[in-house]
Design a protein around this motif. Structure first.
Motif, mmCIF file in Angstrom:
data_model
loop_
_atom_site.group_PDB
_atom_site.id
_atom_site.type_symbol
_atom_site.label_atom_id
_atom_site.label_comp_id
_atom_site.label_asym_id
_atom_site.label_seq_id
_atom_site.Cartn_x
_atom_site.Cartn_y
_atom_site.Cartn_z
ATOM 1 N N ASN A 147 24.741 25.639 57.787
ATOM 2 C CA ASN A 147 24.026 26.220 56.644
ATOM 3 C C ASN A 147 24.776 27.416 56.060
ATOM 4 O OD1 ASN A 147 22.060 24.324 57.074
ATOM 5 N ND2 ASN A 147 20.367 25.760 57.220
ATOM 6 N N THR A 148 26.073 27.280 55.934
ATOM 7 C CA THR A 148 26.891 28.408 55.517
ATOM 8 C C THR A 148 27.915 27.974 54.460
ATOM 9 O OG1 THR A 148 26.660 29.445 57.691
ATOM 10 C CG2 THR A 148 28.433 30.248 56.294
ATOM 11 N N VAL A 149 28.105 28.839 53.490
ATOM 12 C CA VAL A 149 29.159 28.661 52.497
ATOM 13 C C VAL A 149 30.108 29.851 52.607
ATOM 14 C CG1 VAL A 149 27.830 29.758 50.644
ATOM 15 C CG2 VAL A 149 29.660 28.148 50.076
ATOM 16 N N TYR A 150 31.376 29.588 52.370
ATOM 17 C CA TYR A 150 32.405 30.604 52.542
ATOM 18 C C TYR A 150 33.184 30.817 51.246
ATOM 19 C CZ TYR A 150 31.567 29.261 57.401
ATOM 20 O OH TYR A 150 30.980 28.964 58.600
ATOM 21 N N LEU A 151 33.772 31.997 51.149
ATOM 22 C CA LEU A 151 34.719 32.274 50.082
ATOM 23 C C LEU A 151 35.916 32.977 50.718
ATOM 24 C CD1 LEU A 151 35.189 32.042 47.000
ATOM 25 C CD2 LEU A 151 34.445 34.439 46.841
ATOM 26 N N GLN A 152 37.009 32.245 50.859
ATOM 27 C CA GLN A 152 38.245 32.815 51.362
ATOM 28 C C GLN A 152 38.998 33.425 50.189
ATOM 29 O OE1 GLN A 152 39.531 32.995 54.599
ATOM 30 N NE2 GLN A 152 41.081 34.289 53.631
ATOM 31 N N MET A 153 39.284 34.696 50.290
ATOM 32 C CA MET A 153 39.936 35.417 49.199
ATOM 33 C C MET A 153 41.290 35.941 49.662
ATOM 34 S SD MET A 153 36.654 37.489 47.661
ATOM 35 C CE MET A 153 36.542 38.575 49.078
ATOM 36 N N ASN A 154 42.339 35.454 49.057
ATOM 37 C CA ASN A 154 43.702 35.862 49.391
ATOM 38 C C ASN A 154 44.350 36.556 48.204
ATOM 39 O OD1 ASN A 154 43.423 34.538 51.910
ATOM 40 N ND2 ASN A 154 44.162 32.607 51.050
ATOM 41 N N SER A 155 45.436 37.254 48.466
ATOM 42 C CA SER A 155 46.184 37.953 47.410
ATOM 43 C C SER A 155 45.247 38.780 46.539
ATOM 44 C CB SER A 155 46.943 36.938 46.557
ATOM 45 O OG SER A 155 47.828 36.176 47.342
ATOM 46 N N LEU A 156 44.410 39.549 47.182
ATOM 47 C CA LEU A 156 43.404 40.318 46.454
ATOM 48 C C LEU A 156 44.033 41.372 45.564
ATOM 49 C CD1 LEU A 156 40.751 40.532 49.254
ATOM 50 C CD2 LEU A 156 40.319 39.698 46.952
ATOM 51 N N LYS A 157 43.377 41.607 44.427
ATOM 52 C CA LYS A 157 43.839 42.585 43.440
ATOM 53 C C LYS A 157 42.748 43.625 43.230
ATOM 54 C CE LYS A 157 46.131 38.804 40.926
ATOM 55 N NZ LYS A 157 46.217 38.100 39.620
ATOM 56 N N PRO A 158 43.115 44.802 42.773
ATOM 57 C CA PRO A 158 42.086 45.827 42.502
ATOM 58 C C PRO A 158 41.000 45.326 41.548
ATOM 59 C CG PRO A 158 44.245 46.834 42.523
ATOM 60 C CD PRO A 158 44.471 45.348 42.631
ATOM 61 N N GLU A 159 41.357 44.473 40.624
ATOM 62 C CA GLU A 159 40.362 43.957 39.679
ATOM 63 C C GLU A 159 39.384 42.967 40.313
ATOM 64 O OE1 GLU A 159 43.713 43.990 39.286
ATOM 65 O OE2 GLU A 159 44.411 42.181 38.216
ATOM 66 N N ASP A 160 39.599 42.603 41.564
ATOM 67 C CA ASP A 160 38.629 41.783 42.291
ATOM 68 C C ASP A 160 37.500 42.627 42.878
ATOM 69 O OD1 ASP A 160 41.390 39.869 43.544
ATOM 70 O OD2 ASP A 160 39.990 39.291 41.937
ATOM 71 N N THR A 161 37.616 43.938 42.770
ATOM 72 C CA THR A 161 36.582 44.829 43.283
ATOM 73 C C THR A 161 35.256 44.570 42.574
ATOM 74 O OG1 THR A 161 38.147 46.559 43.893
ATOM 75 C CG2 THR A 161 35.871 47.237 43.481
ATOM 76 N N ALA A 162 34.230 44.287 43.357
ATOM 77 C CA ALA A 162 32.917 43.954 42.803
ATOM 78 C C ALA A 162 31.938 43.729 43.943
ATOM 79 C CB ALA A 162 32.995 42.691 41.941
ATOM 80 N N VAL A 163 30.674 43.617 43.581
ATOM 81 C CA VAL A 163 29.677 43.083 44.510
ATOM 82 C C VAL A 163 29.686 41.569 44.342
ATOM 83 C CG1 VAL A 163 27.254 43.021 45.161
ATOM 84 C CG2 VAL A 163 28.290 45.178 44.373
ATOM 85 N N TYR A 164 29.810 40.877 45.446
ATOM 86 C CA TYR A 164 29.878 39.416 45.426
ATOM 87 C C TYR A 164 28.534 38.839 45.863
ATOM 88 C CZ TYR A 164 34.842 39.386 44.495
ATOM 89 O OH TYR A 164 36.078 39.537 43.893
ATOM 90 N N TYR A 165 28.046 37.893 45.063
ATOM 91 C CA TYR A 165 26.747 37.280 45.305
ATOM 92 C C TYR A 165 26.896 35.793 45.575
ATOM 93 C CZ TYR A 165 24.879 41.509 43.111
ATOM 94 O OH TYR A 165 24.565 42.809 42.798
ATOM 95 N N CYS A 166 26.128 35.334 46.520
ATOM 96 C CA CYS A 166 26.011 33.915 46.820
ATOM 97 C C CYS A 166 24.766 33.398 46.098
ATOM 98 C CB CYS A 166 25.870 33.770 48.334
ATOM 99 S SG CYS A 166 25.470 32.139 48.924
#
Length: 122
Positions: free
Chosen positions: A77-96
């Protein structure tokens, strides 16, 4: 009714990686399309990625394509988000989010988590 709880956020340097998880309650998790959205300070919530109930279909925002990967484990019962090569503009609150219907990039999801903060330093 579906309840969603995100985890895995944090502070990471540019170029680094994080994996977000979203645990869902309920026995019908596998019927839902799942999505990830994000909202940066002063900006509207934006679509990141979505995955079909079976995991066979995915869609990504252009801004994350090639860097982020959405996946799901219906047995957990789980979903994932693998985030690579992160950039400063990826800064945020992430919602499922969960949706009883086809893949969608708009905020037409019935259920939302509380969000997890991702901060990418330069």
């Amino acid at each position: 009714q579906v309840q969603l709880v995100e985890s895995g956020g944090g502070l990471v340097q540019a170029g680094g990686s994080l994996r977000l998880s979203c645990a869902a309650s309920g026995r019908t998790f596998s019927r839902y399309t799942m999505g990830w959205f994000r909202q940066a300070p002063g900006k509207v919530r934006e679509f990141v990625a979505t995955i079909s109930w079976s995991g066979s279909s995915t869609i990504y925002a252009d801004s994350v394509k090639g860097r982020f990967t959405i996946s799901r484990d219906n047995a957990k019962n789980t979903v994932y988000l693998q985030m690579n090569s992160l950039k400063p503009e990826d800064t945020a609150v992430y919602y499922c989010a969960a949706r009883d219907g086809a893949l969608a990039m708009g905020p037409t999801y019935q259920y939302w988590g509380q969000g997890t903060q991702v901060t990418v330093s330069s």
